[in-house]
Design a protein around this motif. Structure first.
Motif, short mmCIF file in Angstrom:
data_model
loop_
_atom_site.label_atom_id
_atom_site.label_comp_id
_atom_site.label_asym_id
_atom_site.label_seq_id
_atom_site.Cartn_x
_atom_site.Cartn_y
_atom_site.Cartn_z
N TYR A 26 -23.52 -23.38 24.38
CA TYR A 26 -22.21 -23.87 23.95
C TYR A 26 -21.91 -23.32 22.57
O TYR A 26 -22.82 -23.10 21.77
CB TYR A 26 -22.19 -25.40 23.86
CG TYR A 26 -22.29 -26.13 25.18
CD1 TYR A 26 -21.22 -26.17 26.06
CD2 TYR A 26 -23.45 -26.82 25.52
CE1 TYR A 26 -21.31 -26.87 27.26
CE2 TYR A 26 -23.54 -27.52 26.70
CZ TYR A 26 -22.47 -27.55 27.57
OH TYR A 26 -22.57 -28.25 28.74
N ASP A 32 -24.74 -38.58 37.80
CA ASP A 32 -25.04 -38.57 36.37
C ASP A 32 -25.05 -40.00 35.85
O ASP A 32 -24.01 -40.61 35.72
CB ASP A 32 -23.98 -37.73 35.63
CG ASP A 32 -24.43 -37.36 34.22
OD1 ASP A 32 -25.48 -37.88 33.77
OD2 ASP A 32 -23.74 -36.56 33.57
N GLN A 85 -21.19 -41.82 35.42
CA GLN A 85 -21.42 -43.13 34.80
C GLN A 85 -20.12 -43.92 34.71
O GLN A 85 -20.11 -45.13 34.89
CB GLN A 85 -22.01 -42.92 33.41
CG GLN A 85 -22.32 -44.20 32.68
CD GLN A 85 -23.01 -43.94 31.35
OE1 GLN A 85 -23.29 -42.79 30.99
NE2 GLN A 85 -23.28 -45.00 30.62
N SER A 103 -27.12 -33.43 31.64
CA SER A 103 -25.73 -33.40 32.13
C SER A 103 -25.25 -31.98 32.34
O SER A 103 -24.54 -31.69 33.30
CB SER A 103 -24.78 -34.07 31.13
OG SER A 103 -25.09 -35.43 31.02
N HIS A 145 -23.63 -30.39 35.72
CA HIS A 145 -22.32 -29.73 35.75
C HIS A 145 -22.42 -28.33 36.36
O HIS A 145 -21.56 -27.90 37.12
CB HIS A 145 -21.73 -29.62 34.34
CG HIS A 145 -21.32 -30.94 33.76
ND1 HIS A 145 -21.20 -31.18 32.42
CD2 HIS A 145 -21.02 -32.11 34.37
CE1 HIS A 145 -20.83 -32.43 32.23
NE2 HIS A 145 -20.73 -33.02 33.40
P1 ADP Z 1 -24.04 -38.06 29.16
O1 ADP Z 1 -24.23 -39.15 28.14
O2 ADP Z 1 -23.65 -38.53 30.51
O3 ADP Z 1 -25.18 -37.08 29.16
P2 ADP Z 1 -22.54 -36.68 27.25
O4 ADP Z 1 -22.10 -37.81 26.41
O5 ADP Z 1 -23.71 -35.84 26.85
O6 ADP Z 1 -22.77 -37.22 28.72
O7 ADP Z 1 -21.32 -35.70 27.50
C1 ADP Z 1 -20.06 -36.19 27.86
C2 ADP Z 1 -19.08 -35.05 27.75
O8 ADP Z 1 -19.01 -34.60 26.38
C3 ADP Z 1 -19.51 -33.83 28.57
O9 ADP Z 1 -18.37 -33.30 29.20
C4 ADP Z 1 -20.09 -32.86 27.57
O10 ADP Z 1 -19.84 -31.53 27.97
C5 ADP Z 1 -19.35 -33.22 26.30
N1 ADP Z 1 -20.23 -33.05 25.12
C6 ADP Z 1 -21.49 -33.50 24.97
N2 ADP Z 1 -22.01 -33.13 23.78
C7 ADP Z 1 -21.03 -32.45 23.14
C8 ADP Z 1 -20.94 -31.79 21.89
N3 ADP Z 1 -21.96 -31.77 21.02
N4 ADP Z 1 -19.78 -31.20 21.57
C9 ADP Z 1 -18.76 -31.20 22.43
N5 ADP Z 1 -18.78 -31.79 23.63
C10 ADP Z 1 -19.90 -32.41 24.00
#
Ligand code: ADP
Ligand code: ADP
Length: 227
Positions: A13, A166, A92, A47, A51
């Motif tokens: 990313y 998830d 979730q 996650s 995806h």
């Molecule tokens: P989970 O808690 O189910 O693992 P996350 O909270 O990690 O989900 O992610 C939720 C959404 O936010 C996802 O679509 C992910 O791509 C996005 N995301 C997670 N981390 C970041 C980040 N550091 N910056 C931008 N988007 C993020």
């Protein structure tokens, strides 16, 4: 028979100084009918993996094959159809459409395909999930557990070979969590559905046939518990 394979799967990313390697050359093979739990600390890439397996996002490098289809070869239209028909996705936070009734939410993927649901199977699914009396309600009129059951009904209606979940119980109390897991186990057993479930709950993971642990975007253990 394998249903799902990833080879060198990598997701980075951001750009420049802000780059994060969420998945780092992951190789993985999942057999048809397996119930796999994916665990690991927050930020370990769980996650992101889901995806990519569901074709919701594209890898930076590497490939995902579902039933021998290389997901990177699908154009956006075929990818959307693939996601609706081949993969059930459970989140979730349910991802229901707030302005549609429970019934409409459940059949939405089929409406998008201009297909009619099999009414008998529809009834069977909603009865087994205990939401048959809620079909005309809006999601906001349901409890969290009922909303998750609605999302599961939606994911099951196409009888997808692969179910990706998830943190499906992340927002539910213990009783509802237990019931949701039992339902996933049943559909795994009866429909020979392959399930990949991301969870941070190690006790829940013990319900699966196989537990894959991620750390910093890599698999650090892969434990087969049934053989
Ligand atoms: P989970 O808690 O189910 O693992 P996350 O909270 O990690 O989900 O992610 C939720 C959404 O936010 C996802 O679509 C992910 O791509 C996005 N995301 C997670 N981390 C970041 C980040 N550091 N910056 C931008 N988007 C993020
Ligand atoms: P997990 O599900 O195990 O919590 P994620 O796959 O959500 O892990 O995240 C893995 C890493 O990638 C984390 O460092 C997270 O911050 C980062 N990440 C996830 N989604 C995004 C995103 N959309 N943009 C930037 N970074 C992200």
């Amino acid at each position: 028979m394998e249903i799902l394979k990833c080879a060198g799967l990598t997701k980075v990313y951001g750009t420049g100084d802000n780059q994060v390697t969420a998945l780092d050359h992951v190789n993985l093979c999942i057999e048809k009918g397996e119930f796999v739990a994916v665990i690991g600390a927050s930020g370990s890439g769980k996650s992101t993996l889901l995806h990519l397996l569901g074709g919701v996002d594209q890898p930076t490098e590497g490939k995902v094959f579902v039933e021998d289809t290389d997901l990177s070869t699908l154009n956006p239209t075929s990818a959307a159809i693939f996601r609706r028909r081949k993969v059930g996705l459970i989140y979730q936070f349910y991802n229901l459409i707030p302005t549609l009734t429970v019934r409409r939410n459940i059949i939405m993927p089929m409406l998008l395909d201009k297909k009619k649901p099999d009414e008998e199977y529809f009834d069977q699914v909603v009865v087994s999930l205990g939401i048959q009396d809620k079909l005309n309600c809006l999601p906001s009129q349901l409890s969290g557990g009922q909303q998750q059951r609605t999302a599961i009904a939606r994911s099951l209606l196409y009888r997808p070979a692969l179910l990706l979940a998830d943190e499906p119980t992340g927002n539910l109390d213990q009783k509802n969590s237990r019931e949701i897991i039992e339902m996933l186990k049943l559909s795994n057993k009866n429909l020979k559905q392959t399930i990949v479930m991301v969870t941070h709950d190690e006790k829940l993971a013990l319900e699966a046939d196989r537990i894959i642990t991620f750390e910093d975007g890599r698999i650090i253990s892969d434990e087969n518990r049934r053989r």
